[in-house]
Design a protein around this motif. Structure first.
Motif, PDB file in Angstrom:
ATOM      1  N   ALA A  83      14.107   0.521  -9.162  1.00 25.83           N
ATOM      2  CA  ALA A  83      15.083   0.690  -7.918  1.00 25.83           C
ATOM      3  C   ALA A  83      14.274   1.600  -6.964  1.00 25.83           C
ATOM      4  O   ALA A  83      14.049   3.001  -7.300  1.00 25.83           O
ATOM      5  N   LEU A  84      13.918   1.193  -5.807  1.00 23.20           N
ATOM      6  CA  LEU A  84      13.159   1.788  -4.779  1.00 23.20           C
ATOM      7  C   LEU A  84      14.197   2.689  -3.927  1.00 23.20           C
ATOM      8  O   LEU A  84      14.272   3.874  -3.331  1.00 23.20           O
ATOM      9  N   GLY A 130       0.876  -1.311  -0.024  1.00 21.30           N
ATOM     10  CA  GLY A 130       0.083  -0.079   0.039  1.00 21.30           C
ATOM     11  C   GLY A 130       0.869   1.242  -0.201  1.00 21.30           C
ATOM     12  O   GLY A 130       0.047   2.451  -0.396  1.00 21.30           O
ATOM     13  N   MET A 131       2.164   1.158   0.095  1.00 22.75           N
ATOM     14  CA  MET A 131       2.881   2.245   0.241  1.00 22.75           C
ATOM     15  C   MET A 131       2.987   2.823  -1.133  1.00 22.75           C
ATOM     16  O   MET A 131       3.363   1.873  -2.071  1.00 22.75           O
ATOM     17  N   VAL A 132       2.997   4.326  -1.409  1.00 20.11           N
ATOM     18  CA  VAL A 132       3.261   4.993  -2.531  1.00 20.11           C
ATOM     19  C   VAL A 132       4.751   5.450  -2.408  1.00 20.11           C
ATOM     20  O   VAL A 132       5.058   6.279  -1.691  1.00 20.11           O
ATOM     21  N   LEU A 133       5.455   5.089  -3.638  1.00 19.59           N
ATOM     22  CA  LEU A 133       6.816   5.513  -3.565  1.00 19.59           C
ATOM     23  C   LEU A 133       7.369   6.223  -4.990  1.00 19.59           C
ATOM     24  O   LEU A 133       6.704   5.779  -5.775  1.00 19.59           O
ATOM     25  N   GLU A 134       8.641   6.767  -4.916  1.00 18.25           N
ATOM     26  CA  GLU A 134       8.964   7.164  -6.284  1.00 18.25           C
ATOM     27  C   GLU A 134      10.360   6.142  -6.394  1.00 18.25           C
ATOM     28  O   GLU A 134      11.204   5.993  -5.316  1.00 18.25           O
ATOM     29  N   GLY A 135      10.611   5.856  -7.538  1.00 21.14           N
ATOM     30  CA  GLY A 135      11.869   4.962  -7.977  1.00 21.14           C
ATOM     31  C   GLY A 135      12.206   5.277  -9.354  1.00 21.14           C
ATOM     32  O   GLY A 135      11.568   5.969  -9.969  1.00 21.14           O
ATOM     33  N   TYR A 136      13.318   4.456  -9.738  1.00 23.85           N
ATOM     34  CA  TYR A 136      13.774   4.742 -11.186  1.00 23.85           C
ATOM     35  C   TYR A 136      13.632   3.380 -11.854  1.00 23.85           C
ATOM     36  O   TYR A 136      14.216   2.250 -11.271  1.00 23.85           O
ATOM     37  N   VAL A 137      13.307   3.509 -13.223  1.00 29.94           N
ATOM     38  CA  VAL A 137      13.373   2.196 -13.857  1.00 29.94           C
ATOM     39  C   VAL A 137      14.999   1.677 -14.209  1.00 29.94           C
ATOM     40  O   VAL A 137      15.391   2.751 -14.807  1.00 29.94           O
ATOM     41  N   THR A 138      15.171   0.530 -13.870  1.00 27.79           N
ATOM     42  CA  THR A 138      16.675   0.224 -14.070  1.00 27.79           C
ATOM     43  C   THR A 138      16.544  -0.693 -15.171  1.00 27.79           C
ATOM     44  O   THR A 138      17.709  -0.966 -15.640  1.00 27.79           O
ATOM     45  N   GLY A 139      15.627  -1.500 -15.784  1.00 28.48           N
ATOM     46  CA  GLY A 139      15.586  -2.342 -16.590  1.00 28.48           C
ATOM     47  C   GLY A 139      14.318  -2.672 -17.026  1.00 28.48           C
ATOM     48  O   GLY A 139      13.193  -2.600 -16.422  1.00 28.48           O
ATOM     49  N   GLN A 186      13.635   6.292 -16.381  1.00 32.35           N
ATOM     50  CA  GLN A 186      12.689   7.032 -16.190  1.00 32.35           C
ATOM     51  C   GLN A 186      12.109   7.118 -14.604  1.00 32.35           C
ATOM     52  O   GLN A 186      12.316   5.876 -13.907  1.00 32.35           O
ATOM     53  N   ARG A 187      11.877   8.158 -14.028  1.00 34.37           N
ATOM     54  CA  ARG A 187      11.406   8.329 -12.625  1.00 34.37           C
ATOM     55  C   ARG A 187       9.737   8.120 -12.460  1.00 34.37           C
ATOM     56  O   ARG A 187       9.141   8.478 -13.507  1.00 34.37           O
ATOM     57  N   VAL A 188       9.487   6.876 -11.916  1.00 28.69           N
ATOM     58  CA  VAL A 188       8.077   6.500 -11.493  1.00 28.69           C
ATOM     59  C   VAL A 188       7.601   6.527 -10.269  1.00 28.69           C
ATOM     60  O   VAL A 188       8.278   6.428  -9.332  1.00 28.69           O
ATOM     61  N   ARG A 189       6.306   6.965  -9.962  1.00 31.03           N
ATOM     62  CA  ARG A 189       5.635   6.583  -8.889  1.00 31.03           C
ATOM     63  C   ARG A 189       4.767   5.498  -8.865  1.00 31.03           C
ATOM     64  O   ARG A 189       4.099   5.393  -9.853  1.00 31.03           O
ATOM     65  N   SER A 212       6.229  -6.404  -5.446  1.00 29.23           N
ATOM     66  CA  SER A 212       5.700  -6.363  -6.633  1.00 29.23           C
ATOM     67  C   SER A 212       5.131  -4.978  -6.641  1.00 29.23           C
ATOM     68  O   SER A 212       4.400  -4.538  -5.649  1.00 29.23           O
ATOM     69  N   LEU A 213       5.060  -4.009  -7.727  1.00 23.60           N
ATOM     70  CA  LEU A 213       4.882  -2.977  -7.740  1.00 23.60           C
ATOM     71  C   LEU A 213       3.762  -2.346  -9.047  1.00 23.60           C
ATOM     72  O   LEU A 213       3.636  -3.542  -9.845  1.00 23.60           O
ATOM     73  N   SER A 214       2.908  -1.221  -8.723  1.00 26.28           N
ATOM     74  CA  SER A 214       2.001  -1.073  -9.798  1.00 26.28           C
ATOM     75  C   SER A 214       1.967   0.400 -10.131  1.00 26.28           C
ATOM     76  O   SER A 214       1.961   1.141  -9.204  1.00 26.28           O
ATOM     77  N   VAL A 215       1.689   0.836 -11.331  1.00 26.27           N
ATOM     78  CA  VAL A 215       1.598   2.155 -11.718  1.00 26.27           C
ATOM     79  C   VAL A 215       0.205   2.381 -11.914  1.00 26.27           C
ATOM     80  O   VAL A 215      -0.569   3.351 -11.508  1.00 26.27           O
TER      81      VAL A 215
END
Length: 130
Positions: free
Chosen positions: A26-27, A8-17, A56-59, A73-76
């Motif tokens: 990468a969180l 349930g946490m909402v974070l920002e990270g970068y797509v590494t692959g 790309q930076r993603v939320r 497991s993450l979800s946009v």
């Protein structure tokens, strides 16, 4: 300082692959998660690279953490705007269409008439080793 990640946490990270099945994000310096292709956008996604790019930076939202492997497991898609049911809709309601005549009252009688024949066929097939 290590972050205690929770569903349930909402974070920002970068797509590494990016792979055909999803994108790795990468969180932090030590933690990565995966956005499965089905979680990158509402609707059908045939190529994840149409939505995400390396660097790309993603939320993202954490939707699952495997208890044994600690894979995240993450979800946009969870963060995208969804359909608003309170918006007025201008649709016309259609009546149910019947594929058969409403006035024919056969019920299960066609099945009952054929059942003995089907049972005999099945027993013959079993006896023949089919």
């Amino acid at each position: 300082m290590e972050i205690a990640y929770r569903i349930g946490m909402v974070l920002e990270g970068y797509v590494t692959g990016i792979q055909p099945y999803g994108a790795f994000v990468a969180l932090d310096e030590e933690t990565q998660g995966l956005i499965h292709i089905s979680e990158c956008h509402h609707g059908f996604v045939d190529d994840i690279q149409n939505y995400l790019k390396v660097g790309q930076r993603v939320r993202v939202m954490i939707i699952d953490i495997d208890e044994y492997t600690q894979k995240i497991s993450l979800s946009v898609r969870c963060l995208e705007k969804t359909f608003d049911f309170n918006q007025p809709r201008h649709t016309r309601y259609q009546h149910k269409k019947y594929w058969t005549n409403r006035h024919v009252y056969e019920g299960f009688s066609p099945i009952a008439k054929r059942l003995d024949h089907w049972v005999d066929e099945a027993l013959a097939d079993i006896a023949a080793g089919k």
